[in-house]
Structures are given as structure tokens and as C-alpha cells.
Write a protein that holds these residues in place. Structure first.
Motif, PDB file in Angstrom:
ATOM      1  N   UNK A   6       1.052  -1.276  -0.065  1.00  0.00           N
ATOM      2  CA  UNK A   6       0.436   0.005   0.187  1.00  0.00           C
ATOM      3  C   UNK A   6       1.186   1.309   0.718  1.00  0.00           C
ATOM      4  N   UNK A   7       1.876   1.174   0.851  1.00  0.00           N
ATOM      5  CA  UNK A   7       2.958   2.461   0.567  1.00  0.00           C
ATOM      6  C   UNK A   7       3.599   2.767  -1.144  1.00  0.00           C
ATOM      7  N   UNK A   8       4.054   1.078  -1.306  1.00  0.00           N
ATOM      8  CA  UNK A   8       4.996   1.660  -2.591  1.00  0.00           C
ATOM      9  C   UNK A   8       4.024   2.132  -3.912  1.00  0.00           C
ATOM     10  N   UNK A   9       2.420   2.400  -2.935  1.00  0.00           N
ATOM     11  CA  UNK A   9       1.116   2.775  -4.617  1.00  0.00           C
ATOM     12  C   UNK A   9       0.939   4.565  -3.927  1.00  0.00           C
ATOM     13  N   UNK A  10       1.356   5.015  -2.991  1.00  0.00           N
ATOM     14  CA  UNK A  10       1.342   6.196  -2.110  1.00  0.00           C
ATOM     15  C   UNK A  10       2.792   6.401  -2.275  1.00  0.00           C
ATOM     16  N   UNK A  11       3.839   6.298  -2.899  1.00  0.00           N
ATOM     17  CA  UNK A  11       5.169   6.731  -2.654  1.00  0.00           C
ATOM     18  C   UNK A  11       5.699   7.041  -3.837  1.00  0.00           C
ATOM     19  N   UNK A  12       4.848   6.482  -4.973  1.00  0.00           N
ATOM     20  CA  UNK A  12       5.893   6.214  -6.413  1.00  0.00           C
ATOM     21  C   UNK A  12       6.858   7.730  -7.113  1.00  0.00           C
ATOM     22  N   UNK A  13       5.417   8.416  -6.455  1.00  0.00           N
ATOM     23  CA  UNK A  13       5.697  10.594  -7.197  1.00  0.00           C
ATOM     24  C   UNK A  13       6.742  10.625  -6.014  1.00  0.00           C
ATOM     25  N   UNK A  14       6.688  10.727  -4.932  1.00  0.00           N
ATOM     26  CA  UNK A  14       7.644  10.731  -3.417  1.00  0.00           C
ATOM     27  C   UNK A  14       9.205  10.222  -4.547  1.00  0.00           C
ATOM     28  N   UNK A  15       9.329   9.205  -4.198  1.00  0.00           N
ATOM     29  CA  UNK A  15      10.496   8.664  -4.751  1.00  0.00           C
ATOM     30  C   UNK A  15      11.334   8.931  -6.471  1.00  0.00           C
ATOM     31  N   UNK A  16       9.986   8.934  -6.908  1.00  0.00           N
ATOM     32  CA  UNK A  16      10.687   9.187  -8.132  1.00  0.00           C
ATOM     33  C   UNK A  16      10.600  10.921  -8.290  1.00  0.00           C
ATOM     34  N   UNK A  17      10.674  11.843  -7.479  1.00  0.00           N
ATOM     35  CA  UNK A  17      10.556  13.559  -7.816  1.00  0.00           C
ATOM     36  C   UNK A  17      12.634  13.213  -6.794  1.00  0.00           C
ATOM     37  N   UNK A  18      12.422  12.928  -5.531  1.00  0.00           N
ATOM     38  CA  UNK A  18      13.517  13.005  -4.568  1.00  0.00           C
ATOM     39  C   UNK A  18      14.891  11.706  -6.119  1.00  0.00           C
ATOM     40  N   UNK A  19      14.409  10.987  -6.614  1.00  0.00           N
ATOM     41  CA  UNK A  19      15.836  10.293  -7.724  1.00  0.00           C
ATOM     42  C   UNK A  19      16.036  11.337  -8.833  1.00  0.00           C
ATOM     43  N   UNK A  20      14.988  11.651  -9.475  1.00  0.00           N
ATOM     44  CA  UNK A  20      15.082  12.873 -10.060  1.00  0.00           C
ATOM     45  C   UNK A  20      16.050  14.313  -9.715  1.00  0.00           C
ATOM     46  N   UNK A  21      16.094  14.174  -8.487  1.00  0.00           N
ATOM     47  CA  UNK A  21      16.783  15.857  -7.569  1.00  0.00           C
ATOM     48  C   UNK A  21      18.156  14.486  -7.949  1.00  0.00           C
ATOM     49  N   UNK A  22      17.975  13.379  -7.112  1.00  0.00           N
ATOM     50  CA  UNK A  22      19.268  13.183  -7.318  1.00  0.00           C
ATOM     51  C   UNK A  22      20.520  13.129  -8.535  1.00  0.00           C
ATOM     52  N   UNK A  23      19.807  12.881  -9.879  1.00  0.00           N
ATOM     53  CA  UNK A  23      20.044  12.028 -10.972  1.00  0.00           C
ATOM     54  C   UNK A  23      20.648  14.290 -11.600  1.00  0.00           C
ATOM     55  N   UNK A  24      20.086  14.898 -10.696  1.00  0.00           N
ATOM     56  CA  UNK A  24      20.412  16.114 -10.982  1.00  0.00           C
ATOM     57  C   UNK A  24      22.052  16.837 -10.442  1.00  0.00           C
ATOM     58  N   UNK A  25      22.388  15.955  -9.932  1.00  0.00           N
ATOM     59  CA  UNK A  25      23.205  16.417  -8.684  1.00  0.00           C
ATOM     60  C   UNK A  25      24.524  17.167  -9.136  1.00  0.00           C
ATOM     61  N   UNK A  26      25.045  17.111 -10.431  1.00  0.00           N
ATOM     62  CA  UNK A  26      26.490  17.700 -10.440  1.00  0.00           C
ATOM     63  C   UNK A  26      25.947  18.411 -11.675  1.00  0.00           C
ATOM     64  N   UNK A  27      24.366  19.404 -11.377  1.00  0.00           N
ATOM     65  CA  UNK A  27      24.321  20.995 -11.414  1.00  0.00           C
ATOM     66  C   UNK A  27      24.009  21.979  -9.955  1.00  0.00           C
ATOM     67  N   UNK A  28      24.439  22.981 -10.449  1.00  0.00           N
ATOM     68  CA  UNK A  28      24.047  23.345  -9.098  1.00  0.00           C
ATOM     69  C   UNK A  28      22.884  23.977  -9.265  1.00  0.00           C
TER      70      UNK A  28
END
Length: 338
Positions: A60-82
Motif C-alpha cells: 500500500x505504501x509503494x502505491x502512495x510513494x511512487x511519485x515521492x520516490x521519483x521526485x527524489x531520484x530525479x533530484x539526485x540525478x541532477x546533482x552535478x548541476x547547481x
């Protein structure tokens, strides 16, 4: 004869005593074995029930956290940019506020050391150094002095989960931390690295920048907000978006790429009503504009993508599916260490 009979009676009495003693020992062993078996089966049943409840809670939590996790990983993917490339898509008033608070926020976060934190700490927990395991759990209700990084992540989580009831927020964040931790370990175990391809947008004379997208001049325009802490960060020469996307579960990778393509197309074509199933050609995306926007997406992913995909995959959903398939087929360069 009587003496023999008496001896036999004595022997039979002794045998009866031995038999009774043996039966008592067998009964005691059976009682111990039965008690151990019942206890083992009960514990197994209890643990299985707990496993079922935990799996159900996690599902149940995985269904709720998909958007949250994608947003966090999207932010982590752009770490080399300021600053994240999607910063250019924000409204002007929000950009101005973030520009004003960026330097002070980074300075405040930098003053709180994150190294040496306990492995079992979760999002929103204060940094804690303890003498023994009995001090690992404590009540921090009513405390306001959590570090700024955790406070920001909690604020982002609350913003991305606006419909979540308050009683479900804590376990949802707990499972989000669980997923992030396991995903980080999985990414760390990736052998080799994905080569980083720096793709300058609009530098090719045969492919000018798309007039609806500002990525070609974004880094020059935003150069004034590059803070001292941005210069101190160092990252390996690797495509972080490719590393993260290749290691993400299929569903999260699909959400990530669908959002990436959809936001890029909506902003560039100035058509906020575009859906994932709308054909982009009917929205004004010809072959030249499609190639320009594929260059933009490739620049954000640090990986060059074929420029003719919009002609063969005409919807946002189809383009995201093809990009996801392309990323899963990529192999790391084993000759380079991470």
C-alpha cells in the motif's frame, strides 16, 4: 519352587519399575517435543501473520510513494548541476523566491554535519550519537530542532502527498526511507559506470535550439546563483541520470521518463493540456522540432538519444516507453571504476 517363584516376582517387579520409568521418560520427552513443536508453530504462524501485514503495508505504501520516490531520484540525478534543469519551467515569482533563499539554505545545511549519522535513522530524525543500543530509541515529540535537510525532505514529502491522511504519513515516510536505502545500495553495487555525454543544446549549426525551450541559455542565465557550496561538490565522471534510471524499478522508471517527456513537450510547445496519449504531430511537433526536443531530453539525461524518435513514436507515452527500453539495454563501461 517357592524360592524360584519369589525370585521371579522380584524380577517382574523390577521390570515393571523399569518399564514405568521408561514410560515416564518417554512421556517427558514427548511433552517437551510437543511443547517445542507447538511453540515453534505458533511463532511461525505469528511471524507469518506479521510478514503478511508488513507486505500488505509495504504494498500500500509503494502505491502512495511512487511519485515521492521519483521526485527524489530525479533530484539526485541532477546533482552535478547547481540547480535542477526543471528550474526553468517554474513560474517567475517562485524562481525569484528560490534564488533569494538558495545561498542561505545551502549554508545552513552545510553547517549541519551529515557524516556519522546512525544507519537506522530515518527522514526527519535528528542527528544522534549514543553510547549504547539502549539509547537508540527516544521520544522527540514537540522538538523543533531537526536539521534543515530533513525538514526540507519532510516538507517535499508532505507536498507530494497532499491527500494522505495524517495517521498514514509516518508509516509512508518510513517505507519511503526503506525504499531509498535499498535503492542506494543497489546503485552502489552497479559494476562499471555509464559514460557521461555532455550535450550542449543549440551548438550544432544544423540543429538550432527550439524557440520554446530555454535550456540552451539556461546555465548562463542562472550562473549568478551558483553558490560557494556548489563549487565544493565533486562528482564522478559518470552519467548520474543513466545510473539512477537503469537501476530503478520498471514502474518508477516509467513514471520518471513520462514526466520528463511530458513536461518538456508541454513547456516547449506551450500546450499545458497535452496528455500522454495525444499525438505530438497534431500539437505542432514536426521533424525538426522533435529533433530539437530530443536533444534537450538527451542533454538532461547526459546521454545522446536518437533524434528521429518523435517521428516513429508520436505520443508522450510511446516516446517514454522507447526511452525506457533504450536505457535498460545500455551497458556500463566495466573498464572504468565508479
Amino acid at each position: 519352587f517357592q524360592a524360584q517363584l519369589d525370585i521371579k516376582i522380584i524380577l517382574y517387579d523390577k521390570l515393571q519399575q523399569v518399564r514405568r520409568r521408561r514410560l515416564e521418560l518417554v512421556r517427558e520427552k514427548l511433552e517437551d517435543s510437543a511443547g517445542l513443536l507447538i511453540q515453534r508453530n505458533w511463532r511461525r504462524h505469528r511471524d507469518y501473520q506479521q510478514l503478511v501485514y508488513v507486505r500488505r503495508d509495504k504494498f500500500e505504501a509503494d502505491k502512495r510513494t511512487s511519485t515521492l520516490l521519483v521526485a527524489i531520484f530525479s533530484a539526485a540525478a541532477a546533482m552535478r548541476h547547481f540547480v535542477h534543469p526543471f528550474f526553468r519551467h517554474l513560474p517567475t515569482d517562485i524562481q525569484e523566491v528560490l534564488i533569494q533563499i538558495k545561498a542561505s539554505m545551502q549554508r545552513t545545511i552545510g553547517l549541519v554535519p551529515l557524516s556519522g549519522k546512525l544507519a537506522n535513522e530515518e527522514l526527519g530524525m535528528r542527528g544522534l550519537r549514543v553510547a549504547g543500543k539502549e539509547n537508540l530509541h527516544y521520544d522527540q515529540s514537540g522538538r523543533e530542532d531537526i536539521d534543515l535537510a530533513s525538514h526540507m525532505l519532510l516538507s517535499v514529502a508532505r507536498h507530494l502527498l497532499p491527500q494522505l491522511p495524517s495517521e498514514q504519513f509516518a508509516p509512508t515516510v518510513k517505507w519511503a526511507c526503506y525504499a531509498i536505502g535499498h535503492q542506494a545500495v543497489a546503485l552502489d553495487r552497479t559494476e562499471g559506470c555509464f559514460p557521461k555525454e555532455v550535450i550542449p543544446v543549440g551548438k550544432d549549426p544544423s540543429l538550432p535550439p527550439h524557440p520554446g525551450d530555454s535550456l540552451s541559455r539556461f546555465w548562463d542565465d542562472a550562473g549568478t546563483i551558483k553558490h560557494h557550496h556548489d563549487w565544493l561538490m565533486s562528482l564522478p565522471e559518470e552519467s548520474m541520470p543513466m545510473l539512477i534510471l537503469h537501476g530503478l524499478p520498471e514502474r518508477q522508471r516509467q513514471i520518471y521518463l513520462t514526466a520528463q517527456v511530458l513536461v518538456t513537450m508541454r513547456q516547449a510547445l506551450d500546450a499545458p493540456s497535452i496528455s500522454t496519449d495525444d499525438h505530438l504531430r497534431f500539437q505542432g511537433l514536426d521533424a525538426a522540432a522533435g529533433a530539437q526536443l530530443m536533444e534537450v531530453i538527451g542533454s538532461e539525461l547526459d546521454h545522446r538519444l536518437p533524434l528521429d524518435w518523435p517521428k516513429m513514436h508520436g505520443t508522450v507515452n510511446a516516446l517514454a516507453n522507447q526511452t525506457s527500453l533504450h536505457i535498460t539495454e545500455q551497458k556500463t563501461d566495466a573498464s572504468k571504476e565508479k
